[in-house]
Design a protein around this motif. Structure first.
Motif, mmCIF file in Angstrom:
data_model
loop_
_atom_site.group_PDB
_atom_site.id
_atom_site.type_symbol
_atom_site.label_atom_id
_atom_site.label_comp_id
_atom_site.label_asym_id
_atom_site.label_seq_id
_atom_site.Cartn_x
_atom_site.Cartn_y
_atom_site.Cartn_z
ATOM 1 N N TYR A 63 0.857 -1.199 0.000
ATOM 2 C CA TYR A 63 0.000 0.000 0.000
ATOM 3 C C TYR A 63 0.884 1.237 0.000
ATOM 4 O O TYR A 63 1.877 1.305 0.728
ATOM 5 N N ASN A 64 0.494 2.230 -0.812
ATOM 6 C CA ASN A 64 1.087 3.570 -0.690
ATOM 7 C C ASN A 64 0.345 4.326 0.405
ATOM 8 O O ASN A 64 -0.790 3.988 0.747
ATOM 9 N N PRO A 65 0.948 5.395 0.917
ATOM 10 C CA PRO A 65 0.276 6.159 1.986
ATOM 11 C C PRO A 65 -0.999 6.877 1.531
ATOM 12 O O PRO A 65 -1.787 7.305 2.357
ATOM 13 N N SER A 73 7.999 -2.391 -4.939
ATOM 14 C CA SER A 73 8.741 -1.405 -4.137
ATOM 15 C C SER A 73 10.097 -2.011 -3.827
ATOM 16 O O SER A 73 10.154 -3.070 -3.182
ATOM 17 N N GLY A 74 11.155 -1.364 -4.280
ATOM 18 C CA GLY A 74 12.495 -1.916 -4.056
ATOM 19 C C GLY A 74 12.847 -1.943 -2.579
ATOM 20 O O GLY A 74 13.278 -2.977 -2.044
ATOM 21 N N ASN A 75 12.622 -0.827 -1.900
ATOM 22 C CA ASN A 75 12.898 -0.822 -0.450
ATOM 23 C C ASN A 75 11.905 -1.742 0.267
ATOM 24 O O ASN A 75 12.268 -2.444 1.218
ATOM 25 N N MET A 192 2.859 8.533 -11.946
ATOM 26 C CA MET A 192 4.288 8.482 -12.230
ATOM 27 C C MET A 192 5.132 8.777 -10.984
ATOM 28 O O MET A 192 4.762 9.646 -10.169
ATOM 29 N N ASN A 193 6.227 8.028 -10.841
ATOM 30 C CA ASN A 193 7.279 8.373 -9.881
ATOM 31 C C ASN A 193 8.239 9.320 -10.590
ATOM 32 O O ASN A 193 8.645 9.037 -11.727
ATOM 33 N N THR A 194 8.608 10.405 -9.928
ATOM 34 C CA THR A 194 9.463 11.413 -10.553
ATOM 35 C C THR A 194 10.812 11.470 -9.858
ATOM 36 O O THR A 194 10.882 11.535 -8.620
ATOM 37 N N HIS A 210 10.255 12.042 -5.911
ATOM 38 C CA HIS A 210 8.849 12.347 -5.586
ATOM 39 C C HIS A 210 8.039 11.121 -6.005
ATOM 40 O O HIS A 210 7.869 10.854 -7.204
ATOM 41 N N GLU A 211 7.588 10.364 -5.054
ATOM 42 C CA GLU A 211 6.966 9.069 -5.357
ATOM 43 C C GLU A 211 5.479 9.180 -5.711
ATOM 44 O O GLU A 211 4.743 9.983 -5.128
ATOM 45 N N ARG A 212 5.079 8.333 -6.635
ATOM 46 C CA ARG A 212 3.648 8.132 -6.934
ATOM 47 C C ARG A 212 2.955 7.648 -5.648
ATOM 48 O O ARG A 212 3.416 6.697 -5.019
ATOM 49 N N GLY A 213 1.914 8.344 -5.255
ATOM 50 C CA GLY A 213 1.119 7.906 -4.100
ATOM 51 C C GLY A 213 1.758 8.160 -2.754
ATOM 52 O O GLY A 213 1.226 7.727 -1.729
ATOM 53 N N GLY A 221 14.051 2.327 -3.794
ATOM 54 C CA GLY A 221 14.814 1.230 -4.387
ATOM 55 C C GLY A 221 14.568 1.137 -5.877
ATOM 56 O O GLY A 221 15.503 1.120 -6.693
ATOM 57 N N SER A 222 13.285 1.124 -6.259
ATOM 58 C CA SER A 222 12.974 1.047 -7.697
ATOM 59 C C SER A 222 13.448 2.317 -8.398
ATOM 60 O O SER A 222 13.922 2.272 -9.538
ATOM 61 N N GLY A 223 13.346 3.450 -7.683
ATOM 62 C CA GLY A 223 13.812 4.717 -8.266
ATOM 63 C C GLY A 223 15.310 4.700 -8.509
ATOM 64 O O GLY A 223 15.786 5.195 -9.539
HETATM 65 N N1 LIG Z 1 5.146 4.630 -4.342
HETATM 66 C C1 LIG Z 1 5.682 3.786 -5.404
HETATM 67 C C2 LIG Z 1 6.078 2.396 -4.847
HETATM 68 C C3 LIG Z 1 7.240 2.442 -3.845
HETATM 69 C C4 LIG Z 1 8.534 2.790 -4.491
HETATM 70 C C5 LIG Z 1 9.732 3.022 -3.562
HETATM 71 N N2 LIG Z 1 9.433 3.228 -2.157
HETATM 72 C C6 LIG Z 1 10.769 1.910 -3.706
HETATM 73 O O1 LIG Z 1 11.540 1.689 -2.764
HETATM 74 O O2 LIG Z 1 10.829 1.324 -4.805
HETATM 75 C C7 LIG Z 1 4.638 3.618 -6.522
HETATM 76 O O3 LIG Z 1 3.444 3.575 -6.235
HETATM 77 O O4 LIG Z 1 5.051 3.496 -7.676
#
Ligand SMILES: N[C@H](CCC[C@H](N)C(=O)O)C(=O)O
Length: 286
Positions: A63-65, A73-75, A192-194, A210-213, A221-223
């Motif tokens: 879940y996003n916040p 989510s990488g992290n 979008m994640n920016t 700046h994360e999506r959601g 991590g994914s960023g």
């Molecule tokens: N909020 C992101 C997912 C978490 C990404 C980030 N926390 C990570 O570590 O990859 C989305 O909805 O795309």
């Protein structure tokens, strides 16, 4: 009925782990949003729900916040893998964790599982996979307008969508001034994640997120994988690099076949059990 969460963070990108075996309380998007609230709730960059044991292995939901679900989510993967080891769900050094986006191979790199490597899959620059509207193409160095300003933008998916904007100077203010327009831009049908990215040298980049959601976070991590992949694709860095973020560093390697390996630490904070007064407020939310 006690409702308990374990809090961890990946370089300051904090998550609550909600064990769906040890807890029976139903989480919903509205409840997740209230629990993640930094002022009226527990506070978190998201909630990891699992373990769900299925035929192909262990699954986790993210879940996003803002209450939306994240495919990846990488992290979050590194945090949940540590939780599984801390709670004896996993004893091996390597295992596969499944998210809504697919499977990720996780390797514990030390005894207590606080340092982990995850094989995050391959990067995809094609517009229809990210997605980005318009004709099918790789979205490389395209001029995009956010908030009245035009930026050279490269978009990429690593299971979730990222837009990466190389810049000479990066800051929290700058990424938020772009992210508040790019997150929900019409050209990004799945939001979008920016990331703004500063190349430092062949083996180091720095990003602000700046994360999506979720909005501004201290690490992603994914960023990190997305920004490293874009730096490598644009010839700004090698295939092995350190990604520097306000919350700390991740090591990213892009292998010959395009597989992206992410290595970094996870910290354990503690346990939170929701009080009856807060539970009563949650109960009225479906
Ligand atoms: N909020 C992101 C997912 C978490 C990404 C980030 N926390 C990570 O570590 O990859 C989305 O909805 O795309």
């Amino acid at each position: 009925m006690a409702v308990t969460f374990k809090k961890y963070h990946g370089l300051g990108n904090d998550y609550l782990v909600y064990d769906c075996i040890k807890n029976t309380y139903e989480l919903t998007p509205k409840r997740a949003r209230m629990i993640c609230d930094r002022h009226f709730g527990v506070g978190s960059d998201g909630i990891l729900v699992g373990p769900y044991f299925e035929e192909d292995g262990i699954h986790v939901k993210i879940y996003n916040p803002d209450g939306s679900m994240a495919e990846e989510s990488g992290n979050g993967i590194r945090i949940f893998a540590r939780y599984l080891k801390d709670n004896d769900y996993v004893q091996k050094k390597h295992f596969v964790l499944h998210t809504d986006r697919g499977s990720v191979e996780v390797t514990y790199l030390n005894e207590n599982g606080s340092r982990l490597r995850a094989s995050m899959g391959k990067l995809n620059f094609f517009s229809d996979e990210i997605p980005v509207t318009g004709p099918r193409r790789e979205v490389i160095n395209e001029e995009m307008e956010f908030g009245g300003n035009t930026y050279k933008t490269t978009c990429v998916s690593i299971g979730i969508p990222h837009c990466v904007i190389p810049m000479d100077e990066i800051s929290r203010e700058k990424v938020c001034s772009i992210g508040k327009f790019s997150e929900d831009a019409p050209c990004f049908p799945n939001r979008m994640n920016t990331l703004i990215m500063k190349p430092i040298d062949e083996y180091n980049i720095a990003i602000e997120i700046h994360e999506r959601g979720a909005g501004y976070t201290l690490a992603s991590g994914s960023g990190s994988c997305a920004a490293a992949g874009v730096a490598y694709r644009l010839g700004l860095a090698s295939n092995k690099m350190t990604v520097h973020m306000p919350g700390g560093e991740l090591q990213v390697e892009i292998e010959e076949d395009g597989e992206v390996l992410m290595t970094g630490d996870v910290g354990y904070v503690g346990t939170t059990t929701l009080g009856y007064e807060f539970l009563a407020k949650l109960r009225v939310l479906e």
